[in-house]
Design an enzyme around this catalytic site. Structure first.
Site, PDB file in Angstrom:
ATOM      1  N   TYR A 109      88.441  24.479  58.497  1.00  0.00           N
ATOM      2  CA  TYR A 109      88.539  24.067  57.019  1.00  0.00           C
ATOM      3  C   TYR A 109      87.239  24.788  56.526  1.00  0.00           C
ATOM      4  O   TYR A 109      86.126  24.574  56.767  1.00  0.00           O
ATOM      5  CB  TYR A 109      88.633  22.552  56.745  1.00  0.00           C
ATOM      6  CG  TYR A 109      88.636  22.365  55.414  1.00  0.00           C
ATOM      7  CD1 TYR A 109      89.825  22.728  54.874  1.00  0.00           C
ATOM      8  CD2 TYR A 109      87.690  21.947  54.750  1.00  0.00           C
ATOM      9  CE1 TYR A 109      89.882  22.287  53.482  1.00  0.00           C
ATOM     10  CE2 TYR A 109      88.053  21.513  53.202  1.00  0.00           C
ATOM     11  CZ  TYR A 109      88.997  21.752  52.620  1.00  0.00           C
ATOM     12  OH  TYR A 109      89.065  21.480  51.273  1.00  0.00           O
TER      13      TYR A 109
ATOM     14  N   ASP B 124      80.417  28.748  58.757  1.00  0.00           N
ATOM     15  CA  ASP B 124      80.474  27.744  57.723  1.00  0.00           C
ATOM     16  C   ASP B 124      79.922  26.570  58.291  1.00  0.00           C
ATOM     17  O   ASP B 124      80.448  25.624  59.204  1.00  0.00           O
ATOM     18  CB  ASP B 124      82.152  27.530  57.450  1.00  0.00           C
ATOM     19  CG  ASP B 124      82.350  26.375  56.529  1.00  0.00           C
ATOM     20  OD1 ASP B 124      81.402  25.553  56.378  1.00  0.00           O
ATOM     21  OD2 ASP B 124      83.172  26.420  55.934  1.00  0.00           O
TER      22      ASP B 124
ATOM     23  N   LYS C 168      77.486  19.551  51.627  1.00  0.00           N
ATOM     24  CA  LYS C 168      77.237  18.142  52.064  1.00  0.00           C
ATOM     25  C   LYS C 168      75.793  17.640  52.458  1.00  0.00           C
ATOM     26  O   LYS C 168      75.411  17.291  51.192  1.00  0.00           O
ATOM     27  CB  LYS C 168      77.859  17.922  53.488  1.00  0.00           C
ATOM     28  CG  LYS C 168      79.419  18.398  53.198  1.00  0.00           C
ATOM     29  CD  LYS C 168      80.487  17.900  54.186  1.00  0.00           C
ATOM     30  CE  LYS C 168      81.911  17.851  53.695  1.00  0.00           C
ATOM     31  NZ  LYS C 168      82.800  18.901  54.516  1.00  0.00           N
TER      32      LYS C 168
HETATM   33  C1  LIG Z   1      83.753  19.900  53.535  1.00  0.00           C
HETATM   34  C2  LIG Z   1      83.646  21.158  53.994  1.00  0.00           C
HETATM   35  C3  LIG Z   1      83.928  22.406  53.394  1.00  0.00           C
HETATM   36  C4  LIG Z   1      84.259  22.044  51.590  1.00  0.00           C
HETATM   37  O1  LIG Z   1      83.274  21.549  51.019  1.00  0.00           O
HETATM   38  P1  LIG Z   1      83.529  20.741  49.680  1.00  0.00           P
HETATM   39  O2  LIG Z   1      82.151  20.284  49.050  1.00  0.00           O
HETATM   40  O3  LIG Z   1      84.599  19.695  49.967  1.00  0.00           O
HETATM   41  O4  LIG Z   1      84.131  21.576  48.751  1.00  0.00           O
HETATM   42  C5  LIG Z   1      83.955  23.437  53.687  1.00  0.00           C
HETATM   43  N1  LIG Z   1      83.736  24.024  54.970  1.00  0.00           N
HETATM   44  C6  LIG Z   1      83.397  22.983  55.786  1.00  0.00           C
HETATM   45  C7  LIG Z   1      83.333  23.248  57.272  1.00  0.00           C
HETATM   46  C8  LIG Z   1      83.581  21.366  55.454  1.00  0.00           C
HETATM   47  O5  LIG Z   1      83.570  20.708  56.403  1.00  0.00           O
END
Ligand SMILES: *Cc1c(COP(=O)(O)O)cnc(C)c1O
Length: 427
Positions: free
Chosen positions: A144, A239, A267
Site C-alpha cells: 500500500y 516506502d 506515521k
Molecule cells: C500508511 C501508509 C501510507 C499512507 O500514509 P497516510 O498517512 O495514511 O496517507 C503509505 N504507505 C505505507 C507503507 C503506509 O503504511
C-alpha cells in the site's frame, strides 16, 4: 459485548460521514460488528466511549511507537500550538526535523515534509517521473502506498501487463501507468523489466511489507530490485511510511543495507500528528519546485505542531533506544501466539519483525499477496472479536499489522496471551 455509547455514536456518524468513518478500515467491515469509538489513550491503553479499557496493538496504525500521550510529546505539541499553529512561512523546526531525518536516512540528501504518507508517496513518484522523463511505475500487489490514483491498481490479466484500477473512480488510463508484480517474485520482476525496463521511472516497494499483514522480503528480493533498477535507469523508492523509525531507527534501509534512490516516510515522524516526508538523491529532488519544475505544495506542510511532536518523538527514540526491548517483547508475543494457536488446533502463521506482527489464519506459508489472500478472514474476525471482548484491541482486519509500543510490558503480553487463548478457542 454491548457498547451502547459506540452504537449511538456510530448511528450519528453514519448520517454525516460515509460509512460513519473518515478512513474505511475503521468501519470494521472486514471483522463485522460496530466500530469501537475511542475516547482517550494513555501509554499502551485505550479507553472507549463506554469507558471500557483495551490494550492497544493497533496504535493508530503505526505512529504511536512511544504509546498514547507520551507527556514530553504532548508538551512539545502544546508549546508549539501556543505560539502559532501555522504560518504558511518557513520555521526553524522544519529544518531541524529534516536534519534529524537525514541523520537517520543519509540516502535522503534533500527532503520535503508533507501532511500525510499518501502525499509523500504520490509526490515521490512525481519526482521520479520528472527526473527520468518516463511514465511507468512498478508496484507490488499487497503493498500500500496511499490512495493516490496511480497506486489503487491491481495486476492486469496475464504476467507483465499494465495495471487495472482496483477502486472505482480511477481512470483505466491512469492505472495503465502502473505495472504490478508479486512481492518476493524475482523471476516475475525480471520478466517485467525485460519487457518494460526502458519505460519504468520507478519501482516503489515496502521493503518490509506491512499492508498485506506483515510479509518479509526473502533473501535476494531487495538486492534484485536494486540491481534491476540501476541497470535499467529506473529509480528505487522505499516506502518506509510504516517501517521508518519502527523496524529500526534507520528503517529497513539500515537493516538490509540497501540504499534506495528515494524514500517516503510518515506515521512515526509526526509523533501522532499529520505528517509525511519524501526525499532522496539531490539530483532527483532538484526537480521539485521551486528548485525545479515538478510542482508539489501544501498549506499545512511542515506544520509547526506536527513538527514539534515529531522532533520530540525522534529525540526520545534516540535517547531511550527502545528498539531491542520492544522487539524482544514482540518476539515473546509472537511465540506465545503460535503456541496458543497450536494448542487450540487453529492453523496459523505468525510473522514478526521488530515491534510488528501478524497472525495469518492459514496452513500455508505467506510470502506475497496471492498466499496472503488465501487466509481465512472469518477466522481472523472471530479472533479479533475474541480479543476485543477480552480487553485487547488488535487491528480490525486480517491484512494489517499489529504493533507494539515502548509502553507495552511483559505483563501486558501475558495478559494478551491469556486473551488470545480464549480468542483462538472461539475461532
Ligand atoms: C500508511 C501508509 C501510507 C499512507 O500514509 P497516510 O498517512 O495514511 O496517507 C503509505 N504507505 C505505507 C507503507 C503506509 O503504511
Amino acid at each position: 459485548m454491548k457498547r451502547p455509547r459506540s452504537e449511538a455514536l456510530y448511528r450519528a456518524a453514519r448520517r454525516v460521514l460515509p460509512g460513519g468513518v473518515n478512513s474505511p478500515v475503521r468501519a470494521f467491515r472486514s471483522v463485522g460488528g460496530t466500530p469501537v469509538f475511542m475516547r482517550s489513550g494513555s501509554g499502551a491503553r485505550l479507553t472507549d466511549a463506554d469507558g471500557r479499557e483495551y490494550l492497544d496493538y493497533c496504535l493508530s496504525w503505526g505512529p504511536l511507537i512511544l504509546g498514547h500521550c507520551r507527556p514530553e510529546v504532548v508538551k512539545a505539541a502544546c508549546k508549539a500550538a501556543r505560539i502559532g499553529s501555522t504560518f504558511g512561512a518557513p520555521t526553524e523546526g522544519e529544518t531541524r526535523l529534516a536534519e534529524a531525518i537525514r541523520e537517520a536516512y543519509p540516502s535522503m540528501e534533500l527532503l520535503r515534509l508533507t501532511s500525510s504518507g499518501t502525499e509523500a508517496a504520490m509526490s515521490v513518484l512525481r519526482a521520479a517521473r520528472a527526473f527520468t522523463g518516463r511514465d511507468l511505475v512498478l508496484k507490488f500487489s499487497g503493498c500500500y502506498h496511499g490512495h493516490a490514483d496511480s497506486m489503487l491498481v491491481a495486476a492486469g490479466s496475464g504476467a507483465a501487463t499494465l495495471g487495472e484500477p482496483n477502486s472505482e473512480g480511477v481512470p483505466a488510463s491512469w492505472a495503465q501507468t502502473t505495472l504490478v508484480a508479486d512481492y518476493n517474485d524475482i523471476a516475475g520482476l525480471k520478466k517485467v523489466f525485460k519487457r518494460w525496463g526502458a519505460r519504468i521511472a520507478a519501482v516503489i516497494v515496502e521493503p518490509v511489507a506491512a499492508n498485506m499483514g506483515l510479509v518479509l522480503p526473502e533473501p535476494g528480493f531487495l538486492e534484485t530490485l536494486r540491481d534491476l533498477t540501476r541497470h535499467h535507469g529506473a529509480l528505487l523508492v522505499f516506502d518506509e511510511v510504516i517501517t521508518g523509525f519502527r523496524l529500526a531507527y534507520g528503517g529497513a534501509q539500515s537493516v538490509y543495507g540497501i540504499l534506495p534512490d528515494l524514500t517516503c516516510l510518515g506515521k512515526i515522524i509526526g509523533g501522532g500528528y499529520p505528517m509525511g516526508a519524501y526525499g532522496g538523491r539531490r539530483d532527483v529532488m532538484g526537480h521539485i519546485a521551486p528548485l525545479g519544475c515538478a510542482y508539489q505544495a501544501g498549506t499545512l506542510s511542515g506544520n509547526p505542531v506536527a513538527v514539534a511532536a515529531g522532533l520530540e518523538t525522534l529525540r526520545l527514540l534516540i535517547k531511550e533506544d527502545p528498539y531491542e526491548r520492544v522487539a524482544a517483547l514482540a518476539e515473546t508475543l509472537a511465540a506465545g501466539l503460535r503456541r496458543e494457536a497450536a494448542r487450540a488446533g487453529v492453523p496459523a502463521q505468525v510473522h514478526q519483525a521488530a515491534s510488528m506482527l501478524t497472525v495469518f489464519f492459514t496452513r500455508k506459508p505467506v510470502r506475497d499477496w496471492p498466499s496472503a489472500d488465501c487466509c481465512d478472514r472469518k477466522a481472523y474476525a472471530r479472533f479479533f472479536h475474541g480479543l476485543l471482548d477480552n480487553g485487547v484491541y488488535f487491528p480490525p482486519a486480517q491484512f494489517e499489522t499489529a504493533m507494539l509500543s515502548s509502553c507495552h510490558t511483559e505483563r501486558d503480553v501475558e495478559r494478551t496471551l491469556k486473551a488470545a487463548a480464549r480468542a483462538f478457542a472461539a475461532v
